[in-house]
Design a protein around this motif. Sequence first.
Motif, short mmCIF file in Angstrom:
data_model
loop_
_atom_site.label_atom_id
_atom_site.label_comp_id
_atom_site.label_asym_id
_atom_site.label_seq_id
_atom_site.Cartn_x
_atom_site.Cartn_y
_atom_site.Cartn_z
N HIS A 131 0.92 -1.26 0.04
CA HIS A 131 0.02 0.15 0.02
C HIS A 131 0.82 1.19 -0.03
O HIS A 131 2.01 1.37 0.62
CB HIS A 131 -0.94 -0.11 1.04
CG HIS A 131 -2.07 -0.84 1.37
ND1 HIS A 131 -1.83 -2.22 1.84
CD2 HIS A 131 -3.12 -0.82 0.74
CE1 HIS A 131 -3.01 -2.95 1.58
NE2 HIS A 131 -3.77 -2.11 0.98
N TRP A 145 -1.27 -1.14 -4.16
CA TRP A 145 -0.43 -1.69 -5.02
C TRP A 145 -0.54 -3.10 -5.54
O TRP A 145 -1.17 -4.00 -4.71
CB TRP A 145 0.99 -1.11 -4.97
CG TRP A 145 1.20 0.25 -5.03
CD1 TRP A 145 0.28 1.19 -5.10
CD2 TRP A 145 2.74 0.75 -5.14
NE1 TRP A 145 0.84 2.32 -5.24
CE2 TRP A 145 2.25 2.20 -5.38
CE3 TRP A 145 3.90 0.15 -5.34
CZ2 TRP A 145 3.41 3.24 -5.48
CZ3 TRP A 145 4.98 1.23 -5.18
CH2 TRP A 145 4.68 2.40 -5.49
N PRO A 146 -0.01 -3.78 -6.64
CA PRO A 146 0.01 -5.13 -6.90
C PRO A 146 0.73 -5.80 -5.50
O PRO A 146 1.68 -5.28 -5.07
CB PRO A 146 0.79 -5.25 -8.27
CG PRO A 146 0.62 -3.91 -8.97
CD PRO A 146 0.46 -2.99 -7.72
N ASP A 147 0.09 -7.04 -5.28
CA ASP A 147 0.86 -7.84 -4.20
C ASP A 147 2.23 -8.13 -4.55
O ASP A 147 2.59 -8.20 -5.97
CB ASP A 147 0.05 -9.09 -3.95
CG ASP A 147 -1.24 -8.49 -3.16
OD1 ASP A 147 -1.41 -7.12 -2.84
OD2 ASP A 147 -2.16 -9.58 -2.91
N PRO A 149 5.22 -10.90 -5.16
CA PRO A 149 5.23 -12.32 -5.79
C PRO A 149 5.09 -13.26 -4.65
O PRO A 149 4.59 -14.36 -4.91
CB PRO A 149 6.54 -12.32 -6.52
CG PRO A 149 6.84 -11.01 -7.04
CD PRO A 149 6.43 -9.92 -5.84
N TRP A 181 12.80 -8.36 -6.40
CA TRP A 181 11.91 -7.73 -7.42
C TRP A 181 12.07 -6.22 -7.64
O TRP A 181 12.43 -5.69 -6.80
CB TRP A 181 10.42 -8.17 -6.95
CG TRP A 181 10.20 -9.78 -6.44
CD1 TRP A 181 10.44 -10.83 -7.33
CD2 TRP A 181 9.86 -10.16 -5.37
NE1 TRP A 181 10.24 -11.97 -6.56
CE2 TRP A 181 9.91 -11.56 -5.25
CE3 TRP A 181 9.84 -9.54 -3.88
CZ2 TRP A 181 9.90 -12.27 -4.26
CZ3 TRP A 181 9.54 -10.05 -2.79
CH2 TRP A 181 9.61 -11.56 -3.10
N ILE A 183 9.72 -2.67 -9.06
CA ILE A 183 8.44 -2.06 -9.51
C ILE A 183 8.80 -0.51 -10.00
O ILE A 183 9.68 0.04 -9.36
CB ILE A 183 7.28 -2.30 -8.60
CG1 ILE A 183 5.88 -1.98 -9.52
CG2 ILE A 183 7.43 -1.22 -7.38
CD1 ILE A 183 4.81 -2.60 -8.47
N PRO A 188 2.89 1.89 -10.88
CA PRO A 188 2.85 0.62 -10.30
C PRO A 188 1.79 -0.44 -10.83
O PRO A 188 2.15 -1.68 -10.68
CB PRO A 188 2.25 0.92 -8.76
CG PRO A 188 1.48 2.30 -9.10
CD PRO A 188 2.30 2.99 -10.21
N GLY A 189 0.89 -0.14 -11.49
CA GLY A 189 -0.16 -0.80 -12.29
C GLY A 189 0.63 -1.96 -13.12
O GLY A 189 0.25 -3.08 -13.48
N ASP A 190 1.87 -1.50 -13.68
CA ASP A 190 2.89 -2.72 -14.48
C ASP A 190 3.01 -3.76 -13.80
O ASP A 190 3.54 -4.74 -14.51
CB ASP A 190 3.97 -1.75 -15.15
CG ASP A 190 3.34 -0.56 -16.00
OD1 ASP A 190 2.20 -0.61 -16.40
OD2 ASP A 190 4.27 0.24 -16.20
N GLY A 191 3.01 -3.79 -12.48
CA GLY A 191 3.38 -5.10 -11.72
C GLY A 191 4.81 -5.24 -11.51
O GLY A 191 5.64 -4.18 -11.68
N TRP A 192 5.12 -6.20 -10.95
CA TRP A 192 6.45 -6.35 -10.38
C TRP A 192 7.61 -7.14 -11.53
O TRP A 192 6.88 -8.08 -12.15
CB TRP A 192 6.57 -7.29 -9.06
CG TRP A 192 5.85 -6.59 -7.88
CD1 TRP A 192 4.46 -6.85 -7.54
CD2 TRP A 192 6.42 -5.74 -6.94
NE1 TRP A 192 4.44 -5.84 -6.57
CE2 TRP A 192 5.63 -5.40 -6.09
CE3 TRP A 192 7.81 -5.23 -6.91
CZ2 TRP A 192 5.94 -4.21 -5.13
CZ3 TRP A 192 8.11 -4.62 -5.88
CH2 TRP A 192 7.07 -3.99 -5.02
#
Length: 387
Positions: A131, A145-147, A149, A181, A183, A188-192
């Motif tokens: 977050h 944000w994306p979790d 991995p 990882w 980001i 952030p939507g592009d992910g890890w």
Amino acid sequence: MFPHSPRELRRFLTLCLGALTLILGAVDASATSDAPLDSAPVEIVPAGPSLPASAWRSGAVYARLGDTLLIVGGRQGDGWASDVLAIEPDASVRSIPVELPPKIEAVGVVHDRRLVLLGGRSSSSPSAAVHALALDNGALTTVAWPDLPLAGPVAGAAILQGRLYVLAGPSAAPADHTPLWSIDPARPGDGWRVEPALPSAPRARPLLAVQHGGLHVFGGESSADGAAAPSTAWAFLPRPREASVVQGWIRLPDAPRSFAVGTAWPAGQASILLHVETADGPRTLVYNAITEGWAELAAPALPTGSTAVAPPAARLALSPGSAAGEAPSLHTIAPSRYTRTLGLGDYLVILAYFAAMAGIGVYFGKKQDTPEEFTLGGRKVKWWAAG
């Protein structure tokens, strides 16, 4: 015998200049080398008034957004904190409700006036949640944000060359290597993105610091028994440094001591300050990312159990207080500022050098009659000498 020919005169002037420089340099060194510095290389000073006892929470994330110190998560005694404490410069405290599950051992990174909260452990299970928290007119906003991995406490995180890098913790890593990882905080939507893994066993709570284009990893606890990890050190280079082709993970010279607890901050153009707790007590170490050398400084140490406050550029640490009633407090860590004046030997060396240069210039200037002689040496300089 005084030299008569031009060649003998040039040799004589060169020898005199060299001898004078060596003699005066030795005099200057003997006059100043034993003079101790008036201050330690590092200063640790209070960064404000003492804080209330509620400011210390075990396993919390400490970060500063503007002038406000945020304390997120953690627990006091057996209770898990479900709010965020905001401490203002005058030490006033207010509790901010937040829609986040209570957790400990998360990692916080400050970027673009946001606190990015990564991983951790809740009362029931490891967490992979991420977050971004921001203060807006005293209110705290959160954006998911994306979790990550893998779920669980992370070993550390830092911003390097515009990307947020996260090193996995022991509970989320295999036994023989440690995932890494990254980001883009702006997207952030592009992910890890999965980066090359650290070719070493995972560590709990290592010290991470960004310096000279690399993410440096020091110390920490062994995932097997909780003891201090080996003194091996690593650096991750997303791209090669100038005049180099090396990138990825590189092994650094071992630290002079093993340590499991501490804090680290970048200092200057190439140094990293580490305040660590070793088997021999608190120590202050410095690592130079250019020379790859270690040194132990005669500097004061932070109180035992102190934790770093994000962002690292502020070089802030919060001490937990003590059972004797000492209140938690903030400290600022910075290299000492001191000045050294030139001594008599210094001035004599400078004057002798300029006098000798002027004398050589006047002597040889009289032998030059044309611009070609001045700029090209009459085309008589050997090719190897010009090269």
